[in-house]
Design a protein around this motif. Structure first.
Motif: not given
Length: 260
Positions: A112-118, A154-158
């Motif tokens: 699956f693919l996840a993106v950063w949402g609110n 996400f935590n590592a790269f955002l």
């Protein structure tokens, strides 16, 4: 106490003003390509005089514009720029989908693919395997930042500004990693571009995740392979990890990102 109240009032007014401005921008988008002041005021449920004041500020900042021939209002160049940036993030779904399908077919595991949402890492596309782990891979599912392989990437790269509120909240929960352990995890992910977990989000369920980048090194999503023991071991040096990284590099290249 008095000074605190005095400082809070202007801050509250700024927040309210921002909310009103956002509502008017949404109204312009919903009534695009152009609309009259009276119609916009009716649409957003505000007095025309109030809408007019906000429109002048939006025009000054480039988020709205007025046609001198008709006096109608529409979105400005700044709003279009923001919209295009949002669309650029959504493009990753189109680019990643074929690669996810290939991964699913080759590994016979759910991808699956996840993106950063609110609300944090949000699943936006799933390629289900026959032995599907549906409890964590439904479209719209929001995954924990520190309690999933997807979230940890996400935590590592955002940028820290985006992840800090959710991270601080999760660090207070029982079973959260120590700051030292978390920092070691971040450094490892940034080095390998891979995160492997075993039973972290759900007992008996393992996962591998890799980041997707667009131009400028901007993180646009995370792809994950998830499966149940004993069939899927999620070994960071195994064939599934190598194939996941290959897929992530291919997607990133097509998004204009750097291929490591």
């Amino acid at each position: 106490m008095t000074s605190d109240i005095a400082e809070t009032a202007p801050r509250r007014q700024k927040v309210q003003a921002a909310e009103v401005g956002t509502d008017i921008l949404k109204g312009l988008a919903e009534l695009a390509p152009a609309t009259s002041l009276s119609r916009l005021a009716e649409h957003v449920g505000m007095p025309a005089s109030k809408v007019h004041r906000y429109l002048q500020a939006l025009i000054a900042s480039g988020f709205a514009e007025q046609d001198p021939a008709t006096n109608h209002y529409g979105l400005g160049q700044a709003a279009l720029f923001v919209g295009l940036a949002a669309l650029g993030r959504l493009d990753v779904v189109k680019v990643a989908t074929p690669c996810l399908a290939e991964l699913r077919d080759e590994l016979n595991e759910t991808c699956f693919l996840a993106v950063w949402g609110n609300r944090g890492p949000t699943v936006v596309h799933v390629e289900q395997a026959v032995r599907a782990i549906t409890l964590v891979t439904q479209v719209g599912s929001v995954l924990p930042l520190l309690g999933s392989s997807t979230g940890l990437v996400f935590n590592a790269f955002l940028p820290d500004l985006e992840t800090a509120p959710l991270r601080e909240k999760e660090l207070k929960a029982a079973g959260a990693p120590s700051p030292t352990t978390l920092q070691e995890t971040v450094e490892a992910i940034r080095t390998t571009h891979l995160q492997s977990v075993h039973g972290l989000l759900m007992a008996g369920v393992n996962a591998l995740s890799a980041p997707l980048f667009a131009a400028g090194g901007r993180l646009v999503g995370v792809i994950t392979v998830v499966g149940a023991e004993p069939g899927f071991k999620a070994e960071p040096d195994g064939a599934a990890a190598r194939r996941l990284l290959e897929g992530a590099r291919l997607i990133s290249a097509r998004m204009g990102g750097e291929v490591l």
